[in-house]
Motif scaffolding. Structure first.
Motif, PDB file in Angstrom:
ATOM      1  N   LYS A 116       1.429  -0.368   1.862  1.00  0.00           N
ATOM      2  CA  LYS A 116       2.561  -0.224   2.776  1.00  0.00           C
ATOM      3  C   LYS A 116       2.068  -0.022   4.207  1.00  0.00           C
ATOM      4  CE  LYS A 116       6.947   2.212   3.151  1.00  0.00           C
ATOM      5  NZ  LYS A 116       7.832   3.192   2.506  1.00  0.00           N
ATOM      6  N   ARG A 117       1.045   0.824   4.358  1.00  0.00           N
ATOM      7  CA  ARG A 117       0.478   1.091   5.685  1.00  0.00           C
ATOM      8  C   ARG A 117      -0.098  -0.193   6.297  1.00  0.00           C
ATOM      9  NH1 ARG A 117      -4.598   2.284   6.831  1.00  0.00           N
ATOM     10  NH2 ARG A 117      -5.087   2.860   4.709  1.00  0.00           N
ATOM     11  N   LEU A 118      -0.707  -1.046   5.466  1.00  0.00           N
ATOM     12  CA  LEU A 118      -1.296  -2.303   5.934  1.00  0.00           C
ATOM     13  C   LEU A 118      -0.288  -3.451   5.968  1.00  0.00           C
ATOM     14  CD1 LEU A 118      -4.711  -2.128   4.033  1.00  0.00           C
ATOM     15  CD2 LEU A 118      -4.286  -1.662   6.466  1.00  0.00           C
ATOM     16  N   LYS A 119       0.978  -3.145   5.637  1.00  0.00           N
ATOM     17  CA  LYS A 119       2.057  -4.128   5.622  1.00  0.00           C
ATOM     18  C   LYS A 119       1.779  -5.286   4.644  1.00  0.00           C
ATOM     19  CE  LYS A 119       3.718  -3.188  10.312  1.00  0.00           C
ATOM     20  NZ  LYS A 119       3.409  -1.824  10.342  1.00  0.00           N
ATOM     21  N   LEU A 120       1.245  -4.931   3.471  1.00  0.00           N
ATOM     22  CA  LEU A 120       0.990  -5.895   2.408  1.00  0.00           C
ATOM     23  C   LEU A 120       2.079  -5.769   1.352  1.00  0.00           C
ATOM     24  CD1 LEU A 120      -2.839  -5.228   1.946  1.00  0.00           C
ATOM     25  CD2 LEU A 120      -1.783  -7.149   3.166  1.00  0.00           C
ATOM     26  N   SER A 121       2.388  -6.855   0.674  1.00  0.00           N
ATOM     27  CA  SER A 121       3.381  -6.773  -0.402  1.00  0.00           C
ATOM     28  C   SER A 121       2.816  -5.926  -1.542  1.00  0.00           C
ATOM     29  CB  SER A 121       3.785  -8.169  -0.876  1.00  0.00           C
ATOM     30  OG  SER A 121       2.663  -8.876  -1.336  1.00  0.00           O
ATOM     31  N   PRO A 122       3.690  -5.216  -2.269  1.00  0.00           N
ATOM     32  CA  PRO A 122       3.243  -4.253  -3.280  1.00  0.00           C
ATOM     33  C   PRO A 122       2.687  -4.907  -4.545  1.00  0.00           C
ATOM     34  CG  PRO A 122       5.630  -4.387  -3.270  1.00  0.00           C
ATOM     35  CD  PRO A 122       5.152  -5.247  -2.138  1.00  0.00           C
ATOM     36  N   THR A 123       1.540  -4.386  -4.970  1.00  0.00           N
ATOM     37  CA  THR A 123       0.953  -4.772  -6.250  1.00  0.00           C
ATOM     38  C   THR A 123       0.580  -3.508  -7.004  1.00  0.00           C
ATOM     39  OG1 THR A 123      -1.307  -4.860  -5.394  1.00  0.00           O
ATOM     40  CG2 THR A 123      -0.032  -6.929  -5.341  1.00  0.00           C
ATOM     41  N   LEU A 124       0.479  -3.623  -8.317  1.00  0.00           N
ATOM     42  CA  LEU A 124       0.079  -2.504  -9.171  1.00  0.00           C
ATOM     43  C   LEU A 124      -1.097  -2.968 -10.023  1.00  0.00           C
ATOM     44  CD1 LEU A 124       3.695  -2.277  -9.490  1.00  0.00           C
ATOM     45  CD2 LEU A 124       2.565  -0.080  -9.286  1.00  0.00           C
ATOM     46  N   PHE A 125      -2.239  -2.308  -9.862  1.00  0.00           N
ATOM     47  CA  PHE A 125      -3.461  -2.771 -10.514  1.00  0.00           C
ATOM     48  C   PHE A 125      -3.418  -2.586 -12.021  1.00  0.00           C
ATOM     49  CE2 PHE A 125      -4.299   1.482  -8.738  1.00  0.00           C
ATOM     50  CZ  PHE A 125      -4.562   2.193  -9.906  1.00  0.00           C
ATOM     51  N   ILE A 126      -4.097  -3.513 -12.724  1.00  0.00           N
ATOM     52  CA  ILE A 126      -4.179  -3.466 -14.181  1.00  0.00           C
ATOM     53  C   ILE A 126      -5.618  -3.604 -14.676  1.00  0.00           C
ATOM     54  CG2 ILE A 126      -1.827  -4.294 -14.607  1.00  0.00           C
ATOM     55  CD1 ILE A 126      -3.211  -7.092 -15.198  1.00  0.00           C
ATOM     56  N   GLU A 164       8.075   5.078  -9.044  1.00  0.00           N
ATOM     57  CA  GLU A 164       9.345   4.635  -8.463  1.00  0.00           C
ATOM     58  C   GLU A 164       9.930   5.710  -7.548  1.00  0.00           C
ATOM     59  OE1 GLU A 164      10.969   1.438 -11.710  1.00  0.00           O
ATOM     60  OE2 GLU A 164      11.539   3.525 -12.032  1.00  0.00           O
ATOM     61  N   ARG A 165       9.886   6.963  -8.005  1.00  0.00           N
ATOM     62  CA  ARG A 165      10.427   8.058  -7.190  1.00  0.00           C
ATOM     63  C   ARG A 165       9.603   8.246  -5.909  1.00  0.00           C
ATOM     64  NH1 ARG A 165      10.961  10.346 -12.353  1.00  0.00           N
ATOM     65  NH2 ARG A 165       9.023  11.503 -12.082  1.00  0.00           N
ATOM     66  N   ALA A 166       8.293   8.242  -6.043  1.00  0.00           N
ATOM     67  CA  ALA A 166       7.420   8.497  -4.895  1.00  0.00           C
ATOM     68  C   ALA A 166       7.521   7.396  -3.843  1.00  0.00           C
ATOM     69  CB  ALA A 166       5.968   8.645  -5.351  1.00  0.00           C
ATOM     70  N   MET A 167       7.652   6.170  -4.289  1.00  0.00           N
ATOM     71  CA  MET A 167       7.624   5.030  -3.374  1.00  0.00           C
ATOM     72  C   MET A 167       9.012   4.463  -3.076  1.00  0.00           C
ATOM     73  SD  MET A 167       4.484   4.963  -2.640  1.00  0.00           S
ATOM     74  CE  MET A 167       4.578   3.541  -1.564  1.00  0.00           C
ATOM     75  N   ASP A 168      10.034   4.969  -3.758  1.00  0.00           N
ATOM     76  CA  ASP A 168      11.396   4.469  -3.604  1.00  0.00           C
ATOM     77  C   ASP A 168      11.459   2.959  -3.836  1.00  0.00           C
ATOM     78  OD1 ASP A 168      14.123   4.799  -3.259  1.00  0.00           O
ATOM     79  OD2 ASP A 168      14.024   4.421  -1.086  1.00  0.00           O
ATOM     80  N   ILE A 169      10.855   2.539  -4.955  1.00  0.00           N
ATOM     81  CA  ILE A 169      10.878   1.138  -5.365  1.00  0.00           C
ATOM     82  C   ILE A 169      11.210   1.068  -6.852  1.00  0.00           C
ATOM     83  CG2 ILE A 169       9.158   0.389  -3.650  1.00  0.00           C
ATOM     84  CD1 ILE A 169       7.068   0.326  -5.930  1.00  0.00           C
ATOM     85  N   VAL A 170      11.535  -0.130  -7.300  1.00  0.00           N
ATOM     86  CA  VAL A 170      11.698  -0.394  -8.722  1.00  0.00           C
ATOM     87  C   VAL A 170      10.430  -1.128  -9.167  1.00  0.00           C
ATOM     88  CG1 VAL A 170      13.026  -1.629 -10.475  1.00  0.00           C
ATOM     89  CG2 VAL A 170      14.203  -0.496  -8.566  1.00  0.00           C
ATOM     90  N   VAL A 171       9.757  -0.572 -10.156  1.00  0.00           N
ATOM     91  CA  VAL A 171       8.511  -1.157 -10.656  1.00  0.00           C
ATOM     92  C   VAL A 171       8.825  -2.195 -11.722  1.00  0.00           C
ATOM     93  CG1 VAL A 171       6.382  -0.623 -11.930  1.00  0.00           C
ATOM     94  CG2 VAL A 171       7.156   0.903 -10.103  1.00  0.00           C
TER      95      VAL A 171
END
Length: 181
Positions: free
Chosen positions: A124-134, A66-73
């Motif tokens: 983010k660089r590819l302008k894709l919506s954020p996902t977190l792998f599992i 969250e800190r690195a990307m300035d997002i809420v996970v």
């Protein structure tokens, strides 16, 4: 923490360990984790380690992301990576064979967060919506992730917009997983 996701992960892990006991008469074993310190290790023999899940003892969050990307996970991701220490587990979801990723130790959590940050930077660089792998799949280009906008579990092709929704939530996904020993 997302208690429903934590409970679903704990329940799947119990099913996974039970399947190992039933089919092999032991706790889960791993060659890939041999020699890597973890509170999960019961014993090492030859080139394998026997493990059992252990309660997570560090801060129960992935706030570094969250800190690195300035997002809420998504809360489900916090729970997924910080409910327990465990080895990666093999499973089947419908017809997909997968490796469910887990946190092996406190050091491993740092590595996982760094990899998730790298994944998000690329998106983010590819302008894709954020996902977190599992989870990983046999194909090196496809992974299972949680969409950080919707909470859906998706099968995604890395570096593309190709995504297929598999489940409305991580909790539902975990509840439908079948262990593979």
């Amino acid at each position: 923490m997302d208690k429903e996701t934590a409970a679903a992960l704990t329940a799947f892990t119990a099913r996974y360990c039970d399947a190992w006991h039933e089919q092999k008469g032991t706790w889960p074993q791993s060659e890939a984790l041999y020699g890597i310190p973890s509170p999960c290790i019961i014993t090492s023999s030859g080139d394998t380690v026997l493990w059992q899940p252990q309660p997570f003892t560090a801060e129960q969050s992935v706030k570094a992301i969250e800190r690195a990307m300035d997002i809420v996970v998504q809360p489900a991701i916090h729970a997924f990576y910080t409910t327990q220490f465990a080895g990666d587990m093999f499973a089947r979801f419908n017809n997909e064979m997968l490796t469910l990723l887990q946190t092996w130790s406190e050091d491993d959590l740092l590595r996982v967060q760094e990899n998730l940050i790298g994944h998000l930077v690329t998106q983010k660089r590819l302008k894709l919506s954020p996902t977190l792998f599992i989870a990983t799949l046999d194909s090196e280009m496809d992974i299972l992730s949680v969409c950080n906008l919707t909470g859906n579990v998706v099968k995604e092709t890395l570096g593309t917009q190709k995504r297929q929704v598999l489940s409305d939530s991580l909790t539902d996904f975990l509840n439908l997983l079948h262990p593979v020993v």
